[in-house]
Design an enzyme around this catalytic site. Structure first.
Site, PDB file in Angstrom:
ATOM      1  N   LYS A   1       0.794  -1.222   0.000  1.00  0.00           N
ATOM      2  CA  LYS A   1       0.000   0.000   0.000  1.00  0.00           C
ATOM      3  C   LYS A   1       0.833   1.282   0.000  1.00  0.00           C
ATOM      4  O   LYS A   1       0.369   2.329  -0.463  1.00  0.00           O
ATOM      5  CB  LYS A   1      -0.935   0.011   1.209  1.00  0.00           C
TER       6      LYS A   1
ATOM      7  N   ASP B   1      -9.056  -0.410   6.067  1.00  0.00           N
ATOM      8  CA  ASP B   1      -9.191  -1.636   6.841  1.00  0.00           C
ATOM      9  C   ASP B   1      -7.873  -1.985   7.511  1.00  0.00           C
ATOM     10  O   ASP B   1      -7.761  -3.019   8.163  1.00  0.00           O
ATOM     11  CB  ASP B   1      -9.638  -2.794   5.945  1.00  0.00           C
TER      12      ASP B   1
END
Length: 393
Positions: free
Chosen positions: A73, A118
Site C-alpha cells: 500500500k 481496513d
C-alpha cells in the site's frame, strides 16, 4: 475432519486482450526509487505451489516488506500524496533525497493527511505523513483488529473507529475533511477521482519490477492472480498487462496473461458487478478475515478497467485464505489473510469442484506460468500464529 471450503467463480465474457488509451507510465517508479529504503520486493520461485496447482511454474511477488511496511500500500499512498502536493506547489520540487523533498514542500505549510482503511492503506498514509512532517487522521470500520489499529497509532496518527463498515468509514472521512486536510483515498466517488487515479499509478511500480524480474520478461506470464478489494490494485494490473499494445518485444507488448481477481465471499462486489454488467453494492457487515478486501462498493474509477480487464473473479471463504497462508509459509513467504487470498482463489479453481470453463478462462493449463501477488505480510501476528502454527519469521 475435512474442513469444507467454498468458492464462487464468475467468468467475465466482456474482457478484452488490449484496452487502448491506458498504457501504464513509469513516473511512479522514478519517484519510488528516490525514497529511502526503496528496493524491489522479491519474486519467489515456488515449485511446491506449482505442483499443488498442477501448473508448470508459480512465482510469488512477495509484498511483505515494502518501503518499511508489511504491504504494497505504501506504493500508492506515498505517490498519490506526492502528486497532490506537487499540484498544490505548481510543479515538482528539485530533490534527490528526503531532506530536499521536505524543504521543497515547505511553502505548503502544515497539512493533515486523512484516509479510511481496513488497515494497510491507512497505515501507509500515516507513515507518509510522518515521513514528510505532516499530521494524519485515520478512520477504520467497526471490528478492525486491535493490532492493526495499534500499528497505525504507532505512526503518530489518531484512529477513529466508525460504527459501520469500510464504506461508511470512507464517507465519514470525506465529511470530516476541512481546510488544510488532504484525503488520500484508494477508492473514488463522484467528484473525487484524481488522487485515487494516482494511487493506481503508484501501484504500477510493482508490475514494472515484475517485468524486470520475471525470467524472459513478463510477456511470458500466462496467469496473474491478485486480491481485489475496491479494485485499485487490480486496475493497476489491468493497465500493465492490457494497456500495452501488441508487438514490440516482450517488454513492450501486451502479454496476453489471464487476470484472475479474488475476493471474500460476502464482499464480492466486483464479481457481482461483472455478473450484472454494472457496479453493484454488496451491503455489510463484511466480516471476512481478509480484512483488506472487506469492501462492498467497487471504485468508480477502477470499474471500467476491471470490467474490460479481469478474466475471472473468484469469491472464496476464509478457510481457503487460511490454506493459502499455510502453503505460502511452507514456500518461505510470510503472507497475511489478505495477502494469501490470490493463492486461495487459484486453489479453489483447481479443487475439482468448479466448472471447467472457469479453469479454462483462468488459463490454468498444465504448462502455465503463474504469477501470484501476495499483497501483505503478517499484519496481525497473533492471528498469523493461530492459522499457520508459529509466529511470522
Amino acid at each position: 475432519m475435512r474442513v469444507m471450503k467454498t468458492a464462487q467463480v464468475v467468468v467475465n465474457h466482456r474482457s478484452v486482450p488490449h484496452i487502448p488509451g491506458v498504457e501504464p507510465q513509469r513516473h511512479a517508479l522514478r519517484v519510488h526509487r528516490r525514497l529511502p529504503g526503496y528496493q524491489p520486493t522479491p519474486l519467489v520461485d515456488c515449485p511446491a505451489l506449482a505442483a499443488a496447482l498442477g501448473v508448470a511454474q508459480v512465482w510469488v511477488k512477495d509484498e511483505s516488506a515494502r518501503l518499511g511496511l508489511p504491504s504494497f500500500k505504501m506504493l500508492g499512498a506515498c505517490y498519490a500524496t506526492y502528486r497532490e502536493l506537487c499540484r498544490r506547489l505548481g510543479g515538482e520540487p528539485d530533490w534527490s533525497d528526503l531532506g530536499e523533498l521536505r524543504t521543497g514542500l515547505a511553502p505548503l505549510g502544515a497539512l493533515t493527511l486523512m484516509a479510511a482503511t481496513d488497515g494497510n492503506h491507512g497505515r501507509a498514509v500515516a507513515r507518509t505523513a510522518r515521513v514528510l512532517g505532516y499530521a494524519a487522521r485515520i478512520y477504520v470500520p467497526a471490528g478492525t483488529a486491535a493490532a492493526r489499529i495499534a500499528t497505525i497509532e504507532a505512526e503518530g496518527a489518531p484512529v477513529t473507529v466508525i460504527d459501520g463498515d469500510y464504506d461508511e468509514a470512507v464517507r465519514r472521512c470525506a465529511r470530516d475533511a476541512g481546510e488544510g486536510c488532504l484525503v488520500i483515498s484508494d477508492t473514488s466517488w463522484r467528484g473525487y477521482e484524481q488522487i485515487p487515479a494516482w494511487v493506481i499509478d503508484g501501484y504500477a511500480t510493482m508490475f514494472w519490477e515484475v517485468a524486470e524480474q520475471f525470467p524472459g520478461g513478463d510477456g511470458l506470464i500466462d496467469v496473474v492472480a491478485l486480491p481485489v478489494g475496491v479494485g485499485a490494485l487490480a486496475s493497476a494490473a489491468v493497465r500493465h498487462f492490457r494497456g500495452r499494445p501488441p508487438g514490440g518485444g516482450p517488454a513492450a507488448r501486451g502479454t496476453g496473461a489471464r487476470l484472475v481477481g479474488v475476493e471474500p465471499a460476502g464482499a464480492d462486489c466486483v464479481g457481482r458487478s461483472v455478473r450484472a454488467g454494472h457496479p453493484v453494492i454488496v451491503p455489510g457487515p463484511h466480516t471476512s478475515i481478509m480484512a483488506g478486501l472487506n469492501c462492498g462498493t467497487p471504485s468508480q474509477l477502477a470499474w471500467p478497467l476491471l470490467e474490460q480487464g479481469l478474466d475471472v473473479l473468484v469469491a472464496i471463504d476464509d478457510e481457503l485464505a487460511r490454506e493459502g497462508m499455510r502453503l505460502l509459509d511452507q514456500a518461505g513467504v510470510v503472507a497475511g489473510e489478505t495477502g494469501a487470498a490470490a493463492l486461495g482463489g487459484l486453489l479453489a479453481l483447481r479443487d475439482g469442484d468448479q466448472p471447467p470453463q472457469g479453469v479454462r478462462a483462468a488459463g490454468l493449463r498444465d504448462d502455465a506460468r503463474v504469477l501470484v501477488i501476495s499483497s501483505e505480510g503478517a499484519t496481525d501476528a497473533a492471528a498469523y500464529e493461530r492459522i499457520v502454527g508459529h509466529p511470522p519469521a
